[in-house]
Design an enzyme around this catalytic site. Structure first.
Site, short mmCIF file in Angstrom:
data_model
loop_
_atom_site.label_atom_id
_atom_site.label_comp_id
_atom_site.label_asym_id
_atom_site.label_seq_id
_atom_site.Cartn_x
_atom_site.Cartn_y
_atom_site.Cartn_z
N GLU A 51 -77.32 39.18 -41.69
CA GLU A 51 -77.04 40.59 -42.01
C GLU A 51 -77.44 40.90 -43.45
OE1 GLU A 51 -76.20 43.32 -40.82
OE2 GLU A 51 -74.69 43.20 -39.26
N ASP A 52 -77.82 42.15 -43.70
CA ASP A 52 -78.06 42.55 -45.08
C ASP A 52 -76.75 42.81 -45.81
OD1 ASP A 52 -77.53 44.66 -43.41
OD2 ASP A 52 -79.20 45.92 -44.05
N ASP A 80 -69.99 46.00 -44.43
CA ASP A 80 -69.20 47.01 -45.13
C ASP A 80 -67.85 47.13 -44.41
OD1 ASP A 80 -68.46 49.23 -46.57
OD2 ASP A 80 -69.97 50.57 -45.76
N PHE A 135 -72.60 52.17 -53.34
CA PHE A 135 -73.71 52.23 -52.40
C PHE A 135 -74.94 51.63 -53.05
CE2 PHE A 135 -77.08 53.96 -49.82
CZ PHE A 135 -76.55 53.83 -48.54
N ARG A 192 -86.44 50.92 -50.09
CA ARG A 192 -86.45 49.59 -49.49
C ARG A 192 -87.35 48.63 -50.27
NH1 ARG A 192 -83.85 49.87 -44.45
NH2 ARG A 192 -84.30 51.71 -43.21
P1 5GP Z 1 -70.48 48.44 -41.45
O1 5GP Z 1 -70.59 48.64 -39.98
O2 5GP Z 1 -70.11 47.03 -41.87
O3 5GP Z 1 -69.58 49.46 -42.09
O4 5GP Z 1 -71.86 48.82 -42.07
C1 5GP Z 1 -72.95 48.06 -42.03
C2 5GP Z 1 -74.20 48.88 -42.18
O5 5GP Z 1 -73.98 50.02 -43.01
C3 5GP Z 1 -75.24 48.05 -42.89
O6 5GP Z 1 -75.99 47.30 -41.98
C4 5GP Z 1 -76.03 49.12 -43.59
O7 5GP Z 1 -76.99 49.64 -42.74
C5 5GP Z 1 -75.04 50.20 -43.91
N1 5GP Z 1 -74.51 50.09 -45.27
C6 5GP Z 1 -73.26 49.81 -45.64
N2 5GP Z 1 -73.14 49.79 -46.97
C7 5GP Z 1 -74.36 50.07 -47.47
C8 5GP Z 1 -74.90 50.19 -48.80
O8 5GP Z 1 -74.21 50.03 -49.81
N3 5GP Z 1 -76.20 50.49 -48.90
C9 5GP Z 1 -77.01 50.68 -47.80
N4 5GP Z 1 -78.28 50.98 -48.03
N5 5GP Z 1 -76.55 50.58 -46.54
C10 5GP Z 1 -75.23 50.27 -46.38
#
Ligand code: 5GP
Length: 473
Positions: A392-393, A396, A445, A458
């Site tokens: 995963e990148d 959150d 963010f 990106r």
């Molecule tokens: P989660 O489902 O854990 O809340 O969110 C995961 C997804 O939200 C990540 O794969 C990403 O696409 C997006 N996301 C959450 N935080 C960030 C952030 O700080 N920057 C960016 N660019 N995307 C985020």
């Protein structure tokens, strides 16, 4: 071991545990722990040395009983100074003056150090620092001495982690947030800069997340009776760039004197990379490496750099090492969810040394016209019976990963683990198991290195914090 030593060790550990629960800052705790260690072991000094993100250098973050001169004897190269510690071993040196495992045996002899004991400080299976004690008399360290020091190292790991969290959490003592272990000794041992321009330069380096060490090493420029009669200590060393920096004002007389010293140093030590800089120059230098107000990396909408390219690359290499070790003898399938992960996954897999394969999936995100999350691109591979590593990148709230893990588990993999580059733990709503984490970051963010904001950013080689005003606009 005598009963007296046992009692001393027990009392010291108790004292350390009390300090840990009562001291208000991680920094204060570490100082106190290091001091108590030297006292309990009846040695001349002790030091906690932090490994830099690339695992090349050891940076003193807390020390007791060692002269300033000895601490600044030169930047310790972790691969050259007791390298076995990096393999997780405790190393005892009986005769510091002759032992080739030390990087600066002559400095140890000059500082009156006869023996030393060094243990690794490990956090989540990874070595993050080294703990050393120094004795003026030759000493055979006993099993109990080693055990005691290893226990203190465990305590230090906990405090270092707390320190890292203090840095990463919003409103922490060193906010605005950082995302990694402290890179320079500045947060622990307040540095008294000789000149305000040095402090400004240090702040500038911190801002761009470039590692630095203040006055790391003294070079003899002339000798009398085998002793250095003229020494030169450059203001900074930047490990990432392997560069010493001496700052200068524009006063001609001072500049000429510094010029002379730098020229002499270059003659005597041709392998040393050193630059003499005035303010204008150092903005240009940072620009050359893509940082700073003149750098190309200055991007509209980015508030600040959170993780520099080299920090990211260093950590990616470490993660790949851990993964390669854990999957020895197996052939993992790495799965990435498009698109944010593509930079990280591409770099990570190139450092993995076991045979592996890769597959991708894509899902719809909230707000993208679908009523519920759905898979928009499925895997090409049947994962039943495979060792799956989900990459995963960023995690959150955990909702995306939770959904994907449920989906993958239902397809019966032999094992399922998760590796994420970024962990925004403070925002978690659903607990998800994370096996490998690159960096824990605060509630902000971030973009770059594959992560986007409305499809942009990106391509940044670093990870930056997006200016909140831009998001709210
Ligand atoms: P989660 O489902 O854990 O809340 O969110 C995961 C997804 O939200 C990540 O794969 C990403 O696409 C997006 N996301 C959450 N935080 C960030 C952030 O700080 N920057 C960016 N660019 N995307 C985020």
């Amino acid at each position: 071991m005598t009963k007296e030593t046992k009692t001393r060790y027990y009392q010291a550990l108790r004292h350390m545990a009390q300090t840990m629960s009562s001291a208000t800052t991680a920094r204060g705790t570490l100082r106190s722990v290091i001091k108590a260690t030297a006292r309990a072991m009846e040695v001349a000094g002790s030091a906690l040395l932090l490994l830099d993100p690339d695992r090349e250098y050891l940076i003193p973050v807390a020390a007791s009983g060692l002269s300033d001169w000895y601490l600044r004897k030169g930047l310790l190269n972790a691969q050259k100074s007791l390298p076995e510690v990096l393999e997780g071993k405790a190393v005892a040196i009986l005769d510091a003056a002759t032992d080739t495992r030390l990087e600066y045996p002559e400095s140890a002899a000059k500082a009156g150090i006869a023996s030393l004991l060094c243990v690794p400080v490990t956090h989540r299976g990874e070595i993050i620092a080294e703990l050393r004690v120094y004795s003026r008399q030759q000493r055979q360290f006993s099993r109990r001495d080693r055990e005691f020091l290893a226990t203190v190292a465990d305590l230090c790991a906990t405090v270092l982690e707390r320190w890292r969290l203090e840095q990463a959490l919003p409103g922490g003592p060193t906010a605005p947030t950082g995302a990694q272990m402290p890179r320079s000794p500045s947060p622990i041992a307040p540095i008294s800069f000789a000149h305000p321009s040095e402090e400004e330069f240090a702040r500038l380096l911190d801002f761009y997340r470039i590692d630095w060490v203040y006055e790391p090493r003294s070079f003899p420029l002339h000798w009398e009776d085998d002793k250095g009669s003229e020494m030169f200590t450059p203001d900074f060393y930047l490990p990432e760039l392997d560069l010493y920096v001496e700052l200068t004002t524009l006063k001609p007389r001072l500049a000429a004197e510094k010029n002379r010293k730098v020229r002499r140093l270059k003659q005597l030590y041709p392998d040393i990379n050193i630059r003499l800089l005035n303010k204008k120059d150092y903005h240009r230098l940072l620009a050359k490496y893509g940082h700073g107000p003149l750098g190309e990396a200055k991007v509209e909408g980015i508030e600040r750099v959170l993780l520099s390219t080299s920090q990211i690359q260093g950590r990616v290499r470490q993660l790949a090492r851990l993964i390669s070790r854990d999957y020895e003898g197996r052939q993992p399938l790495l799965i990435g969810v498009l698109k944010g992960v593509f930079c990280f996954l591409a770099d990570l897999m190139r450092h993995i040394t076991v045979p592996m394969s890769v597959d991708f999936m894509a899902i719809s995100y909230y707000g993208e016209n679908s009523e519920a999350v759905q898979i928009t691109k499925d895997l090409d591979t049947n994962i039943s019976g495979r060792d799956v590593l989900m990459v995963e990148d960023i995690v959150d709230t955990g909702m995306t990963l939770n959904y994907i893990l449920r989906y993958l588990r239902a397809r019966d993999p032999a094992s399922l683990r998760v590796c994420t580059l970024l962990d925004k733990r403070v925002r978690r709503l659903i607990e998800v198991p994370l096996d490998y984490v690159g960096f824990e970051i605060g509630d902000q963010f971030v973009v770059g290195y594959g992560l986007d904001y409305r499809g942009e950013y990106r391509n940044l080689p670093f990870i930056g914090v997006l200016n909140p005003e831009l998001r709210e606009a």
